[in-house]
Write a protein that holds these residues in place. Structure first.
Motif, PDB file in Angstrom:
ATOM      1  N   GLN A  99       0.837  -1.197   0.000  1.00  0.00           N
ATOM      2  CA  GLN A  99       0.000   0.000   0.000  1.00  0.00           C
ATOM      3  C   GLN A  99       0.869   1.243   0.000  1.00  0.00           C
ATOM      4  N   SER A 146       0.074   6.777   3.937  1.00  0.00           N
ATOM      5  CA  SER A 146      -0.959   7.798   4.069  1.00  0.00           C
ATOM      6  C   SER A 146      -0.320   9.182   3.950  1.00  0.00           C
ATOM      7  N   ARG A 167      -1.251  13.676   4.544  1.00  0.00           N
ATOM      8  CA  ARG A 167      -2.163  14.698   5.053  1.00  0.00           C
ATOM      9  C   ARG A 167      -2.466  15.669   3.918  1.00  0.00           C
ATOM     10  N   ALA A 176      -7.197  11.819   0.671  1.00  0.00           N
ATOM     11  CA  ALA A 176      -6.265  11.087   1.529  1.00  0.00           C
ATOM     12  C   ALA A 176      -6.784   9.694   1.860  1.00  0.00           C
ATOM     13  N   GLY A 177      -8.075   9.453   1.627  1.00  0.00           N
ATOM     14  CA  GLY A 177      -8.648   8.151   1.938  1.00  0.00           C
ATOM     15  C   GLY A 177      -8.576   7.150   0.795  1.00  0.00           C
ATOM     16  N   PRO A 226      -6.713   4.706  -2.167  1.00  0.00           N
ATOM     17  CA  PRO A 226      -5.502   3.874  -2.207  1.00  0.00           C
ATOM     18  C   PRO A 226      -4.489   4.326  -3.247  1.00  0.00           C
ATOM     19  N   TRP A 254      -2.431   7.775  -5.382  1.00  0.00           N
ATOM     20  CA  TRP A 254      -1.989   9.161  -5.293  1.00  0.00           C
ATOM     21  C   TRP A 254      -2.240   9.839  -6.631  1.00  0.00           C
ATOM     22  N   THR A 271       8.184   9.349  -0.052  1.00  0.00           N
ATOM     23  CA  THR A 271       7.127   9.422   0.954  1.00  0.00           C
ATOM     24  C   THR A 271       6.604  10.858   1.005  1.00  0.00           C
TER      25      THR A 271
END
Length: 393
Positions: free
Chosen positions: A181, A184, A186, A213-214, A216, A218, A246
């Protein structure tokens, strides 16, 4: 930590050092890149080196930190260092690299100032450098720990699963994990993207995440503006792999429920879209005023998305400025020229979130200060070098 004697030495020599920074920093970078050419190709922004913006940014950082030791302002120091730490973490900077920078920076200082660098002067400025470096190293270690990665180990391969043209010169890319995954993030944060160029260099740029942000996946947008964006426009399509970091960045929603003023220019709308997406998902009822400036409506990236997200908020309002637009579209919500706060209701208790080119940030920051917004409530994001001010205004 600086002793009283060292602080007095810094105060006495700061004018001379500041006056020579325009000569010191180019010499520093020349020496650094001669000894470590991989840093220019694979870490530093070559475009900003050529334009002189990066040396100015380093000079501004050093001068700002030095002055903050003479006139302590912990909040402003934290503001400056936090932004640098997030950028460094997104690049995978490690503690060992500070020693490399130290050696070449002080060699340049001695080369320029010569006999003026007495042992006492060298000792004071050496301590100042390591005070700043130690604070950054500590902050970056905290960011790496929070992200769940070892220092510097921020990179991963992702797959492009979607590509959309969102303006004539802007594409939006959707990324999915190759395995596992994605971490996460912000809303308002960014990732670094490293691409291989034809000359063998692997250049890095930062791009704000615009999706939920919820989800899976980007999503980020790239405006055609340089060698990295050109590579992404010309060579990256569905199914291709990208080397990305990241997520990091501190332009995030404040913890309170104060009114928000989100102001952007050009592709600077992307972190604003990330923030608006989060606000829309939770139907945030606070007053949210969105201000955006662009050259023209036909070349504006995410024009429809910006309007739809603002409209979805119970108390959202959007005002846009265009340098080129037909007079018949002008209204209270669509204006000609550059962004101005004339006729815009500004609540002094608002948090202001700014994103755009350095000149835009500087002028709008001054405009909000003139409208009695406290400096501590003005937050910003820029993906060019930050030309830090040494004073409060």
């Amino acid at each position: 930590m600086l002793s009283d004697t060292q602080r007095a030495t810094i105060a006495a020599t700061l004018p001379a050092v500041e006056g020579s920074l325009a000569e010191i920093t180019p010499r520093f970078y020349r020496g650094l890149f001669a000894a470590h050419p991989d840093l220019l190709d694979n870490l530093f922004n070559r475009t900003h080196q050529k334009s002189g913006e990066q040396p100015q940014a380093l000079a501004g950082s050093i001068a700002a930190f030095a002055r903050l030791q003479l006139e302590p302002d912990v909040r402003r120091q934290r503001f400056i260092l936090d932004r640098i730490a997030h950028k460094h973490a997104s690049l995978g900077v490690t503690a060992e690299q500070y020693a490399v920078v130290h050696d070449h920076l002080f060699a340049a200082i001695v080369e320029v100032l010569g006999a003026a660098v007495t042992p006492e002067v060298a000792d004071a400025w050496d301590q100042l450098y390591w005070d700043m470096a130690d604070l950054l190293i500590s902050s970056e270690a905290d960011l790496y720990a929070e992200a769940g990665v070892e220092p510097g180990q921020v990179w991963r391969e992702v797959r492009v699963i979607g590509r959309e043209q969102v303006s004539p010169d802007t594409v939006a890319l959707t990324l999915a994990p190759v395995e596992g995954q994605l971490p996460s993030f912000r809303p308002g944060q960014y990732i670094s993207v490293q691409v291989p160029l034809l000359d063998g260099a692997r250049q890095i740029r930062q791009y704000s995440l615009t999706g939920s942000a919820g989800e899976p996946t980007w999503r980020f947008s790239v405006k055609l503006a340089g060698e990295v964006s050109a590579h992404l426009h010309e060579h990256v399509f569905e199914g291709d792999l990208l080397h990305v970091s990241t997520p990091f960045g501190d332009l995030i929603l404040p913890d309170d429920d104060a009114p928000l003023l989100l102001a952007s220019a050009g592709i600077g709308c992307t972190p604003v879209i990330g923030l608006l997406t989060a606000l829309s998902e939770r139907r945030d009822a606070r007053p949210v005023t969105v201000l955006h400036a662009d050259r023209s409506r036909d070349r504006q990236p995410h024009r429809g998305m910006l309007a739809a997200l603002t409209d979805s908020l119970p108390s959202g309002r959007l005002i846009q400025w265009y340098e080129n637009a037909s007079p018949h579209v002008v209204s209270d919500a669509v204006r000609l020229g550059q962004m101005s706060l004339d006729g815009v209701a500004v609540d002094r208790n608002s948090h202001v979130m700014l994103c755009g080119p350095t000149g835009f940030l500087s002028s709008m920051r001054e405009a909000f200060l003139d409208h009695e917004i406290d400096e501590s409530r003005i937050h910003y994001e820029t993906f060019g070098p930050e030309l830090l001010r040494t004073g409060a205004r």
